[in-house]
Design a protein around this motif. Structure first.
Motif, PDB file in Angstrom:
ATOM      1  N   LYS A  37      55.321  23.349  28.532  1.00 24.25           N
ATOM      2  CA  LYS A  37      54.973  21.931  28.543  1.00 24.25           C
ATOM      3  C   LYS A  37      53.634  21.681  27.503  1.00 24.25           C
ATOM      4  N   GLY A  38      53.014  22.839  27.141  1.00 27.00           N
ATOM      5  CA  GLY A  38      51.849  22.722  26.170  1.00 27.00           C
ATOM      6  C   GLY A  38      50.613  22.484  26.991  1.00 27.00           C
ATOM      7  N   SER A  39      50.567  22.792  28.261  1.00 26.25           N
ATOM      8  CA  SER A  39      49.275  22.438  28.828  1.00 26.25           C
ATOM      9  C   SER A  39      48.205  23.548  28.568  1.00 26.25           C
ATOM     10  N   TYR A  40      47.468  23.231  27.810  1.00 27.60           N
ATOM     11  CA  TYR A  40      46.319  24.226  27.384  1.00 27.60           C
ATOM     12  C   TYR A  40      45.376  24.820  28.393  1.00 27.60           C
ATOM     13  N   SER A  41      44.806  23.788  29.164  1.00 27.85           N
ATOM     14  CA  SER A  41      43.898  24.316  30.327  1.00 27.85           C
ATOM     15  C   SER A  41      44.567  25.155  31.341  1.00 27.85           C
ATOM     16  N   ALA A  42      45.813  24.877  31.376  1.00 31.27           N
ATOM     17  CA  ALA A  42      46.505  25.734  32.506  1.00 31.27           C
ATOM     18  C   ALA A  42      46.913  27.088  31.889  1.00 31.27           C
ATOM     19  N   LEU A  43      46.989  27.009  30.462  1.00 29.90           N
ATOM     20  CA  LEU A  43      47.314  28.546  29.757  1.00 29.90           C
ATOM     21  C   LEU A  43      46.008  29.137  29.795  1.00 29.90           C
ATOM     22  N   VAL A  44      44.895  28.544  29.648  1.00 27.22           N
ATOM     23  CA  VAL A  44      43.655  29.290  29.851  1.00 27.22           C
ATOM     24  C   VAL A  44      43.573  29.727  31.194  1.00 27.22           C
ATOM     25  N   GLY A  45      43.909  29.147  32.128  1.00 24.89           N
ATOM     26  CA  GLY A  45      44.182  29.556  33.589  1.00 24.89           C
ATOM     27  C   GLY A  45      44.751  30.933  33.719  1.00 24.89           C
ATOM     28  N   CYS A  46      45.958  30.891  33.190  1.00 26.16           N
ATOM     29  CA  CYS A  46      46.755  32.131  33.332  1.00 26.16           C
ATOM     30  C   CYS A  46      45.863  33.279  32.804  1.00 26.16           C
ATOM     31  N   ALA A  47      45.323  33.244  31.345  1.00 29.50           N
ATOM     32  CA  ALA A  47      44.571  34.230  30.940  1.00 29.50           C
ATOM     33  C   ALA A  47      43.461  34.456  31.769  1.00 29.50           C
ATOM     34  N   VAL A  48      42.595  33.609  32.407  1.00 26.66           N
ATOM     35  CA  VAL A  48      41.604  33.874  33.095  1.00 26.66           C
ATOM     36  C   VAL A  48      42.161  34.496  34.495  1.00 26.66           C
ATOM     37  N   PHE A  49      43.184  34.231  35.051  1.00 26.54           N
ATOM     38  CA  PHE A  49      43.647  34.901  36.168  1.00 26.54           C
ATOM     39  C   PHE A  49      44.256  36.360  35.920  1.00 26.54           C
ATOM     40  N   ALA A  50      44.702  36.525  34.798  1.00 26.35           N
ATOM     41  CA  ALA A  50      45.129  37.777  34.274  1.00 26.35           C
ATOM     42  C   ALA A  50      44.103  38.753  33.972  1.00 26.35           C
ATOM     43  N   VAL A  51      42.866  38.042  33.387  1.00 25.69           N
ATOM     44  CA  VAL A  51      41.872  38.953  33.419  1.00 25.69           C
ATOM     45  C   VAL A  51      40.798  39.445  34.730  1.00 25.69           C
ATOM     46  N   HIS A  52      40.894  38.345  35.728  1.00 28.59           N
ATOM     47  CA  HIS A  52      40.160  38.656  36.750  1.00 28.59           C
ATOM     48  C   HIS A  52      40.098  39.911  37.582  1.00 28.59           C
ATOM     49  N   PRO A  53      41.297  40.280  37.748  1.00 28.07           N
ATOM     50  CA  PRO A  53      41.749  41.513  38.689  1.00 28.07           C
ATOM     51  C   PRO A  53      41.122  42.898  37.825  1.00 28.07           C
ATOM     52  N   LEU A  54      41.204  42.561  36.522  1.00 30.59           N
ATOM     53  CA  LEU A  54      40.686  43.824  35.551  1.00 30.59           C
ATOM     54  C   LEU A  54      39.185  43.819  35.748  1.00 30.59           C
ATOM     55  N   TRP A  55      38.686  42.677  35.666  1.00 32.64           N
ATOM     56  CA  TRP A  55      37.133  42.398  35.585  1.00 32.64           C
ATOM     57  C   TRP A  55      36.657  42.811  37.111  1.00 32.64           C
ATOM     58  N   ARG A  56      37.405  42.834  38.068  1.00 34.89           N
ATOM     59  CA  ARG A  56      37.014  43.187  39.353  1.00 34.89           C
ATOM     60  C   ARG A  56      36.994  44.720  39.648  1.00 34.89           C
ATOM     61  N   ARG A  57      37.943  45.257  39.044  1.00 35.68           N
ATOM     62  CA  ARG A  57      38.432  46.662  39.148  1.00 35.68           C
ATOM     63  C   ARG A  57      36.878  47.310  38.414  1.00 35.68           C
ATOM     64  N   TRP A  58      36.874  46.732  36.998  1.00 36.63           N
ATOM     65  CA  TRP A  58      35.441  47.392  36.375  1.00 36.63           C
ATOM     66  C   TRP A  58      34.245  47.283  36.973  1.00 36.63           C
ATOM     67  N   TYR A  59      34.182  45.956  37.586  1.00 39.83           N
ATOM     68  CA  TYR A  59      32.911  45.686  38.416  1.00 39.83           C
ATOM     69  C   TYR A  59      32.853  46.533  39.543  1.00 39.83           C
ATOM     70  N   ARG A  60      33.779  46.853  40.438  1.00 44.79           N
ATOM     71  CA  ARG A  60      33.731  47.313  41.678  1.00 44.79           C
ATOM     72  C   ARG A  60      33.476  48.948  41.276  1.00 44.79           C
ATOM     73  N   ALA A  61      34.183  49.356  40.230  1.00 46.79           N
ATOM     74  CA  ALA A  61      33.913  50.901  39.794  1.00 46.79           C
ATOM     75  C   ALA A  61      32.522  51.056  39.446  1.00 46.79           C
ATOM     76  N   ARG A  62      31.701  50.080  38.848  1.00 43.78           N
ATOM     77  CA  ARG A  62      30.321  50.379  38.558  1.00 43.78           C
ATOM     78  C   ARG A  62      29.666  49.807  39.632  1.00 43.78           C
ATOM     79  N   PHE A  63      29.776  48.908  40.685  1.00 42.84           N
ATOM     80  CA  PHE A  63      28.937  48.409  41.582  1.00 42.84           C
ATOM     81  C   PHE A  63      29.858  48.386  42.900  1.00 42.84           C
ATOM     82  N   PRO A  64      29.968  49.538  43.653  1.00 43.53           N
ATOM     83  CA  PRO A  64      30.842  49.665  44.936  1.00 43.53           C
ATOM     84  C   PRO A  64      30.205  48.939  45.809  1.00 43.53           C
ATOM     85  N   LYS A  65      31.237  48.391  46.581  1.00 43.02           N
ATOM     86  CA  LYS A  65      30.633  47.505  47.795  1.00 43.02           C
ATOM     87  C   LYS A  65      30.088  48.531  48.977  1.00 43.02           C
ATOM     88  N   VAL A  66      29.049  48.214  49.221  1.00 44.91           N
ATOM     89  CA  VAL A  66      28.328  48.973  50.534  1.00 44.91           C
ATOM     90  C   VAL A  66      28.650  48.655  52.018  1.00 44.91           C
TER      91      VAL A  66
END
Length: 118
Positions: free
Chosen positions: A86-115
């Protein structure tokens, strides 16, 4: 008010979406798409934190919480293909954000475990 991690995550998402829409001279419909992406991000953010909490329990209260990641990935692949066609650029960026978020969370939680308290 104390600044939380999700505030910073949301600020990055908003900044990227706004920048993309300004750069591509988005119309009103594309801005609506950016709003949908931002709200979808908040849902995914809450969902990932809930999954983290379930994973931390000795016996998870919801056994299928692990399936959330599979459905999440499959959904994003399907949406990416659709938005690319469809050529929907903001939605494509959203897909990239959603793809990166779980990786970011894993990295973040590995360094800052939830107590967990109580």
């Amino acid at each position: 008010m104390k600044l939380r991690t999700w505030h910073l995550e949301a600020a990055v998402v908003y900044a990227v979406l706004i920048a993309v829409n300004l750069f591509t001279r988005a119309d009103a419909l594309e801005w609506l798409g950016a709003l949908a992406v931002a709200l979808g991000f908040h849902h995914a953010s809450v969902s990932s934190r809930m999954a983290e909490a379930e994973a931390a329990l000795p016996v998870p209260s919801v056994d299928c919480f692990r399936m959330a990641a599979l459905y999440f990935a499959a959904k994003e692949v399907a949406w990416f293909a659709y938005f690319a066609a469809k050529g929907s650029y903001s939605a494509l960026v959203g897909c990239a954000v959603f793809a990166v978020h779980p990786l970011w969370r894993r990295w973040y939680r590995a360094r800052f475990p939830k107590v967990v308290t109580s």
